[in-house]
Scaffold this active site. Structure first.
Site: not given
Length: 270
Positions: A64, A138
């Site tokens: 993240i 992604e």
């Protein structure tokens, strides 16, 4: 260094290139540039080396706030490249419900709910018609299973029966549906840098993410894509050290443009 052919990758066992293996042939250096982490192609019966007309799929992986969106945006205006962002908006709104936020607040209760939907939406990403020669995605259905489901299970937040069901569903998908990828770009970022970036971008769901969570995700990515000790990678892996500021990261993306976007660089040795 150019990647070896997928066929040769399938024949090689993963070798350690992680921290602590200095002095070994696969050890990492401390430089800012990229390095190739040899991986075993998986599944081995999906070798597409001779399929010259096959459109290519590249997955941008990382923790993240590791810089995945920045990387995708950098290449988004490139001719013959299409970009698929992670379907976070779907995870935030399922008929008015926000399973992403629910999971972050109570992973034991909502982990299976979110990951079931993540697996579905990532399958949709992999299988939607590809219009350009190169697709950049992604993350992937592989990291959904190998990183985030695995983290819930290892952390005691997912019961074994839920883990077994999600794993069996994932295995069936991989056996029966073409979700193959051609290259994985791993943006290797330390948890401390990810935490700083996460706080700066201030996304609502991420406000409750502790540093320990980022460390857990980082360890799994290292096991999977660097050390080769978790699961076999779905494709050859390009590792880019991504702790740098925006200006330096854009330089690294430009330096690696050909490695990331040119299929010939993935299929032939040095």
């Amino acid at each position: 260094m150019l990647l070896r052919s997928l066929r040769s990758w399938a024949a090689r066992s993963p070798r350690s290139v992680g921290p602590g293996s200095s002095g070994s042939p696969g050890s990492l250096d401390s430089g800012a540039g990229p390095l190739w982490a040899p991986r075993r192609a998986w599944p081995p019966d999906k070798d597409r080396e001779n399929d010259k007309e096959k459109k290519a799929v590249v997955c941008i992986e990382g923790n993240i706030a590791s810089g995945k969106t920045t990387c995708l945006e950098f290449f988004s205006n490139t001719t013959d490249v299409e970009v698929l962002m992670e379907p976070v908006l779907k995870w935030r709104n399922v008929h008015g419900h926000n399973p992403l936020s629910l999971m972050y607040h109570d992973a034991s209760r909502w982990g299976l709910t979110l990951q079931t939907y993540v697996q579905l939406t990532m399958l949709d990403q992999h299988t939607r018609p590809q219009m350009s020669p190169v697709r950049l995605m992604e993350r992937s259905i592989y990291s959904a299973r190998y990183i985030f489901v695995e983290n819930l299970y290892r952390g005691g937040k997912m019961p074994e029966v839920d883990y077994a069901i999600l794993s069996e569903w994932f295995d069936w998908i991989v056996r029966n549906i073409d979700v193959s990828v051609d290259l994985i770009v791993y943006l290797r970022t330390t948890p401390e840098i990810c935490y700083q970036r996460l706080k700066m971008r201030c996304r609502e769901e991420e406000k409750v993410i502790p540093m320990e969570y980022l460390h857990a995700i980082h360890r799994l990515y290292e096991e999977w894509l660097v050390n080769g000790s978790l699961f076999p990678a779905a494709a050859p892996v390009l590792v880019i050290e991504a702790d740098h500021n925006l200006e330096k990261m854009l330089e690294l993306f430009e330096q690696n443009r050909a490695r990331i976007l040119t299929p010939e660089n993935w299929k032939h040795g040095p």
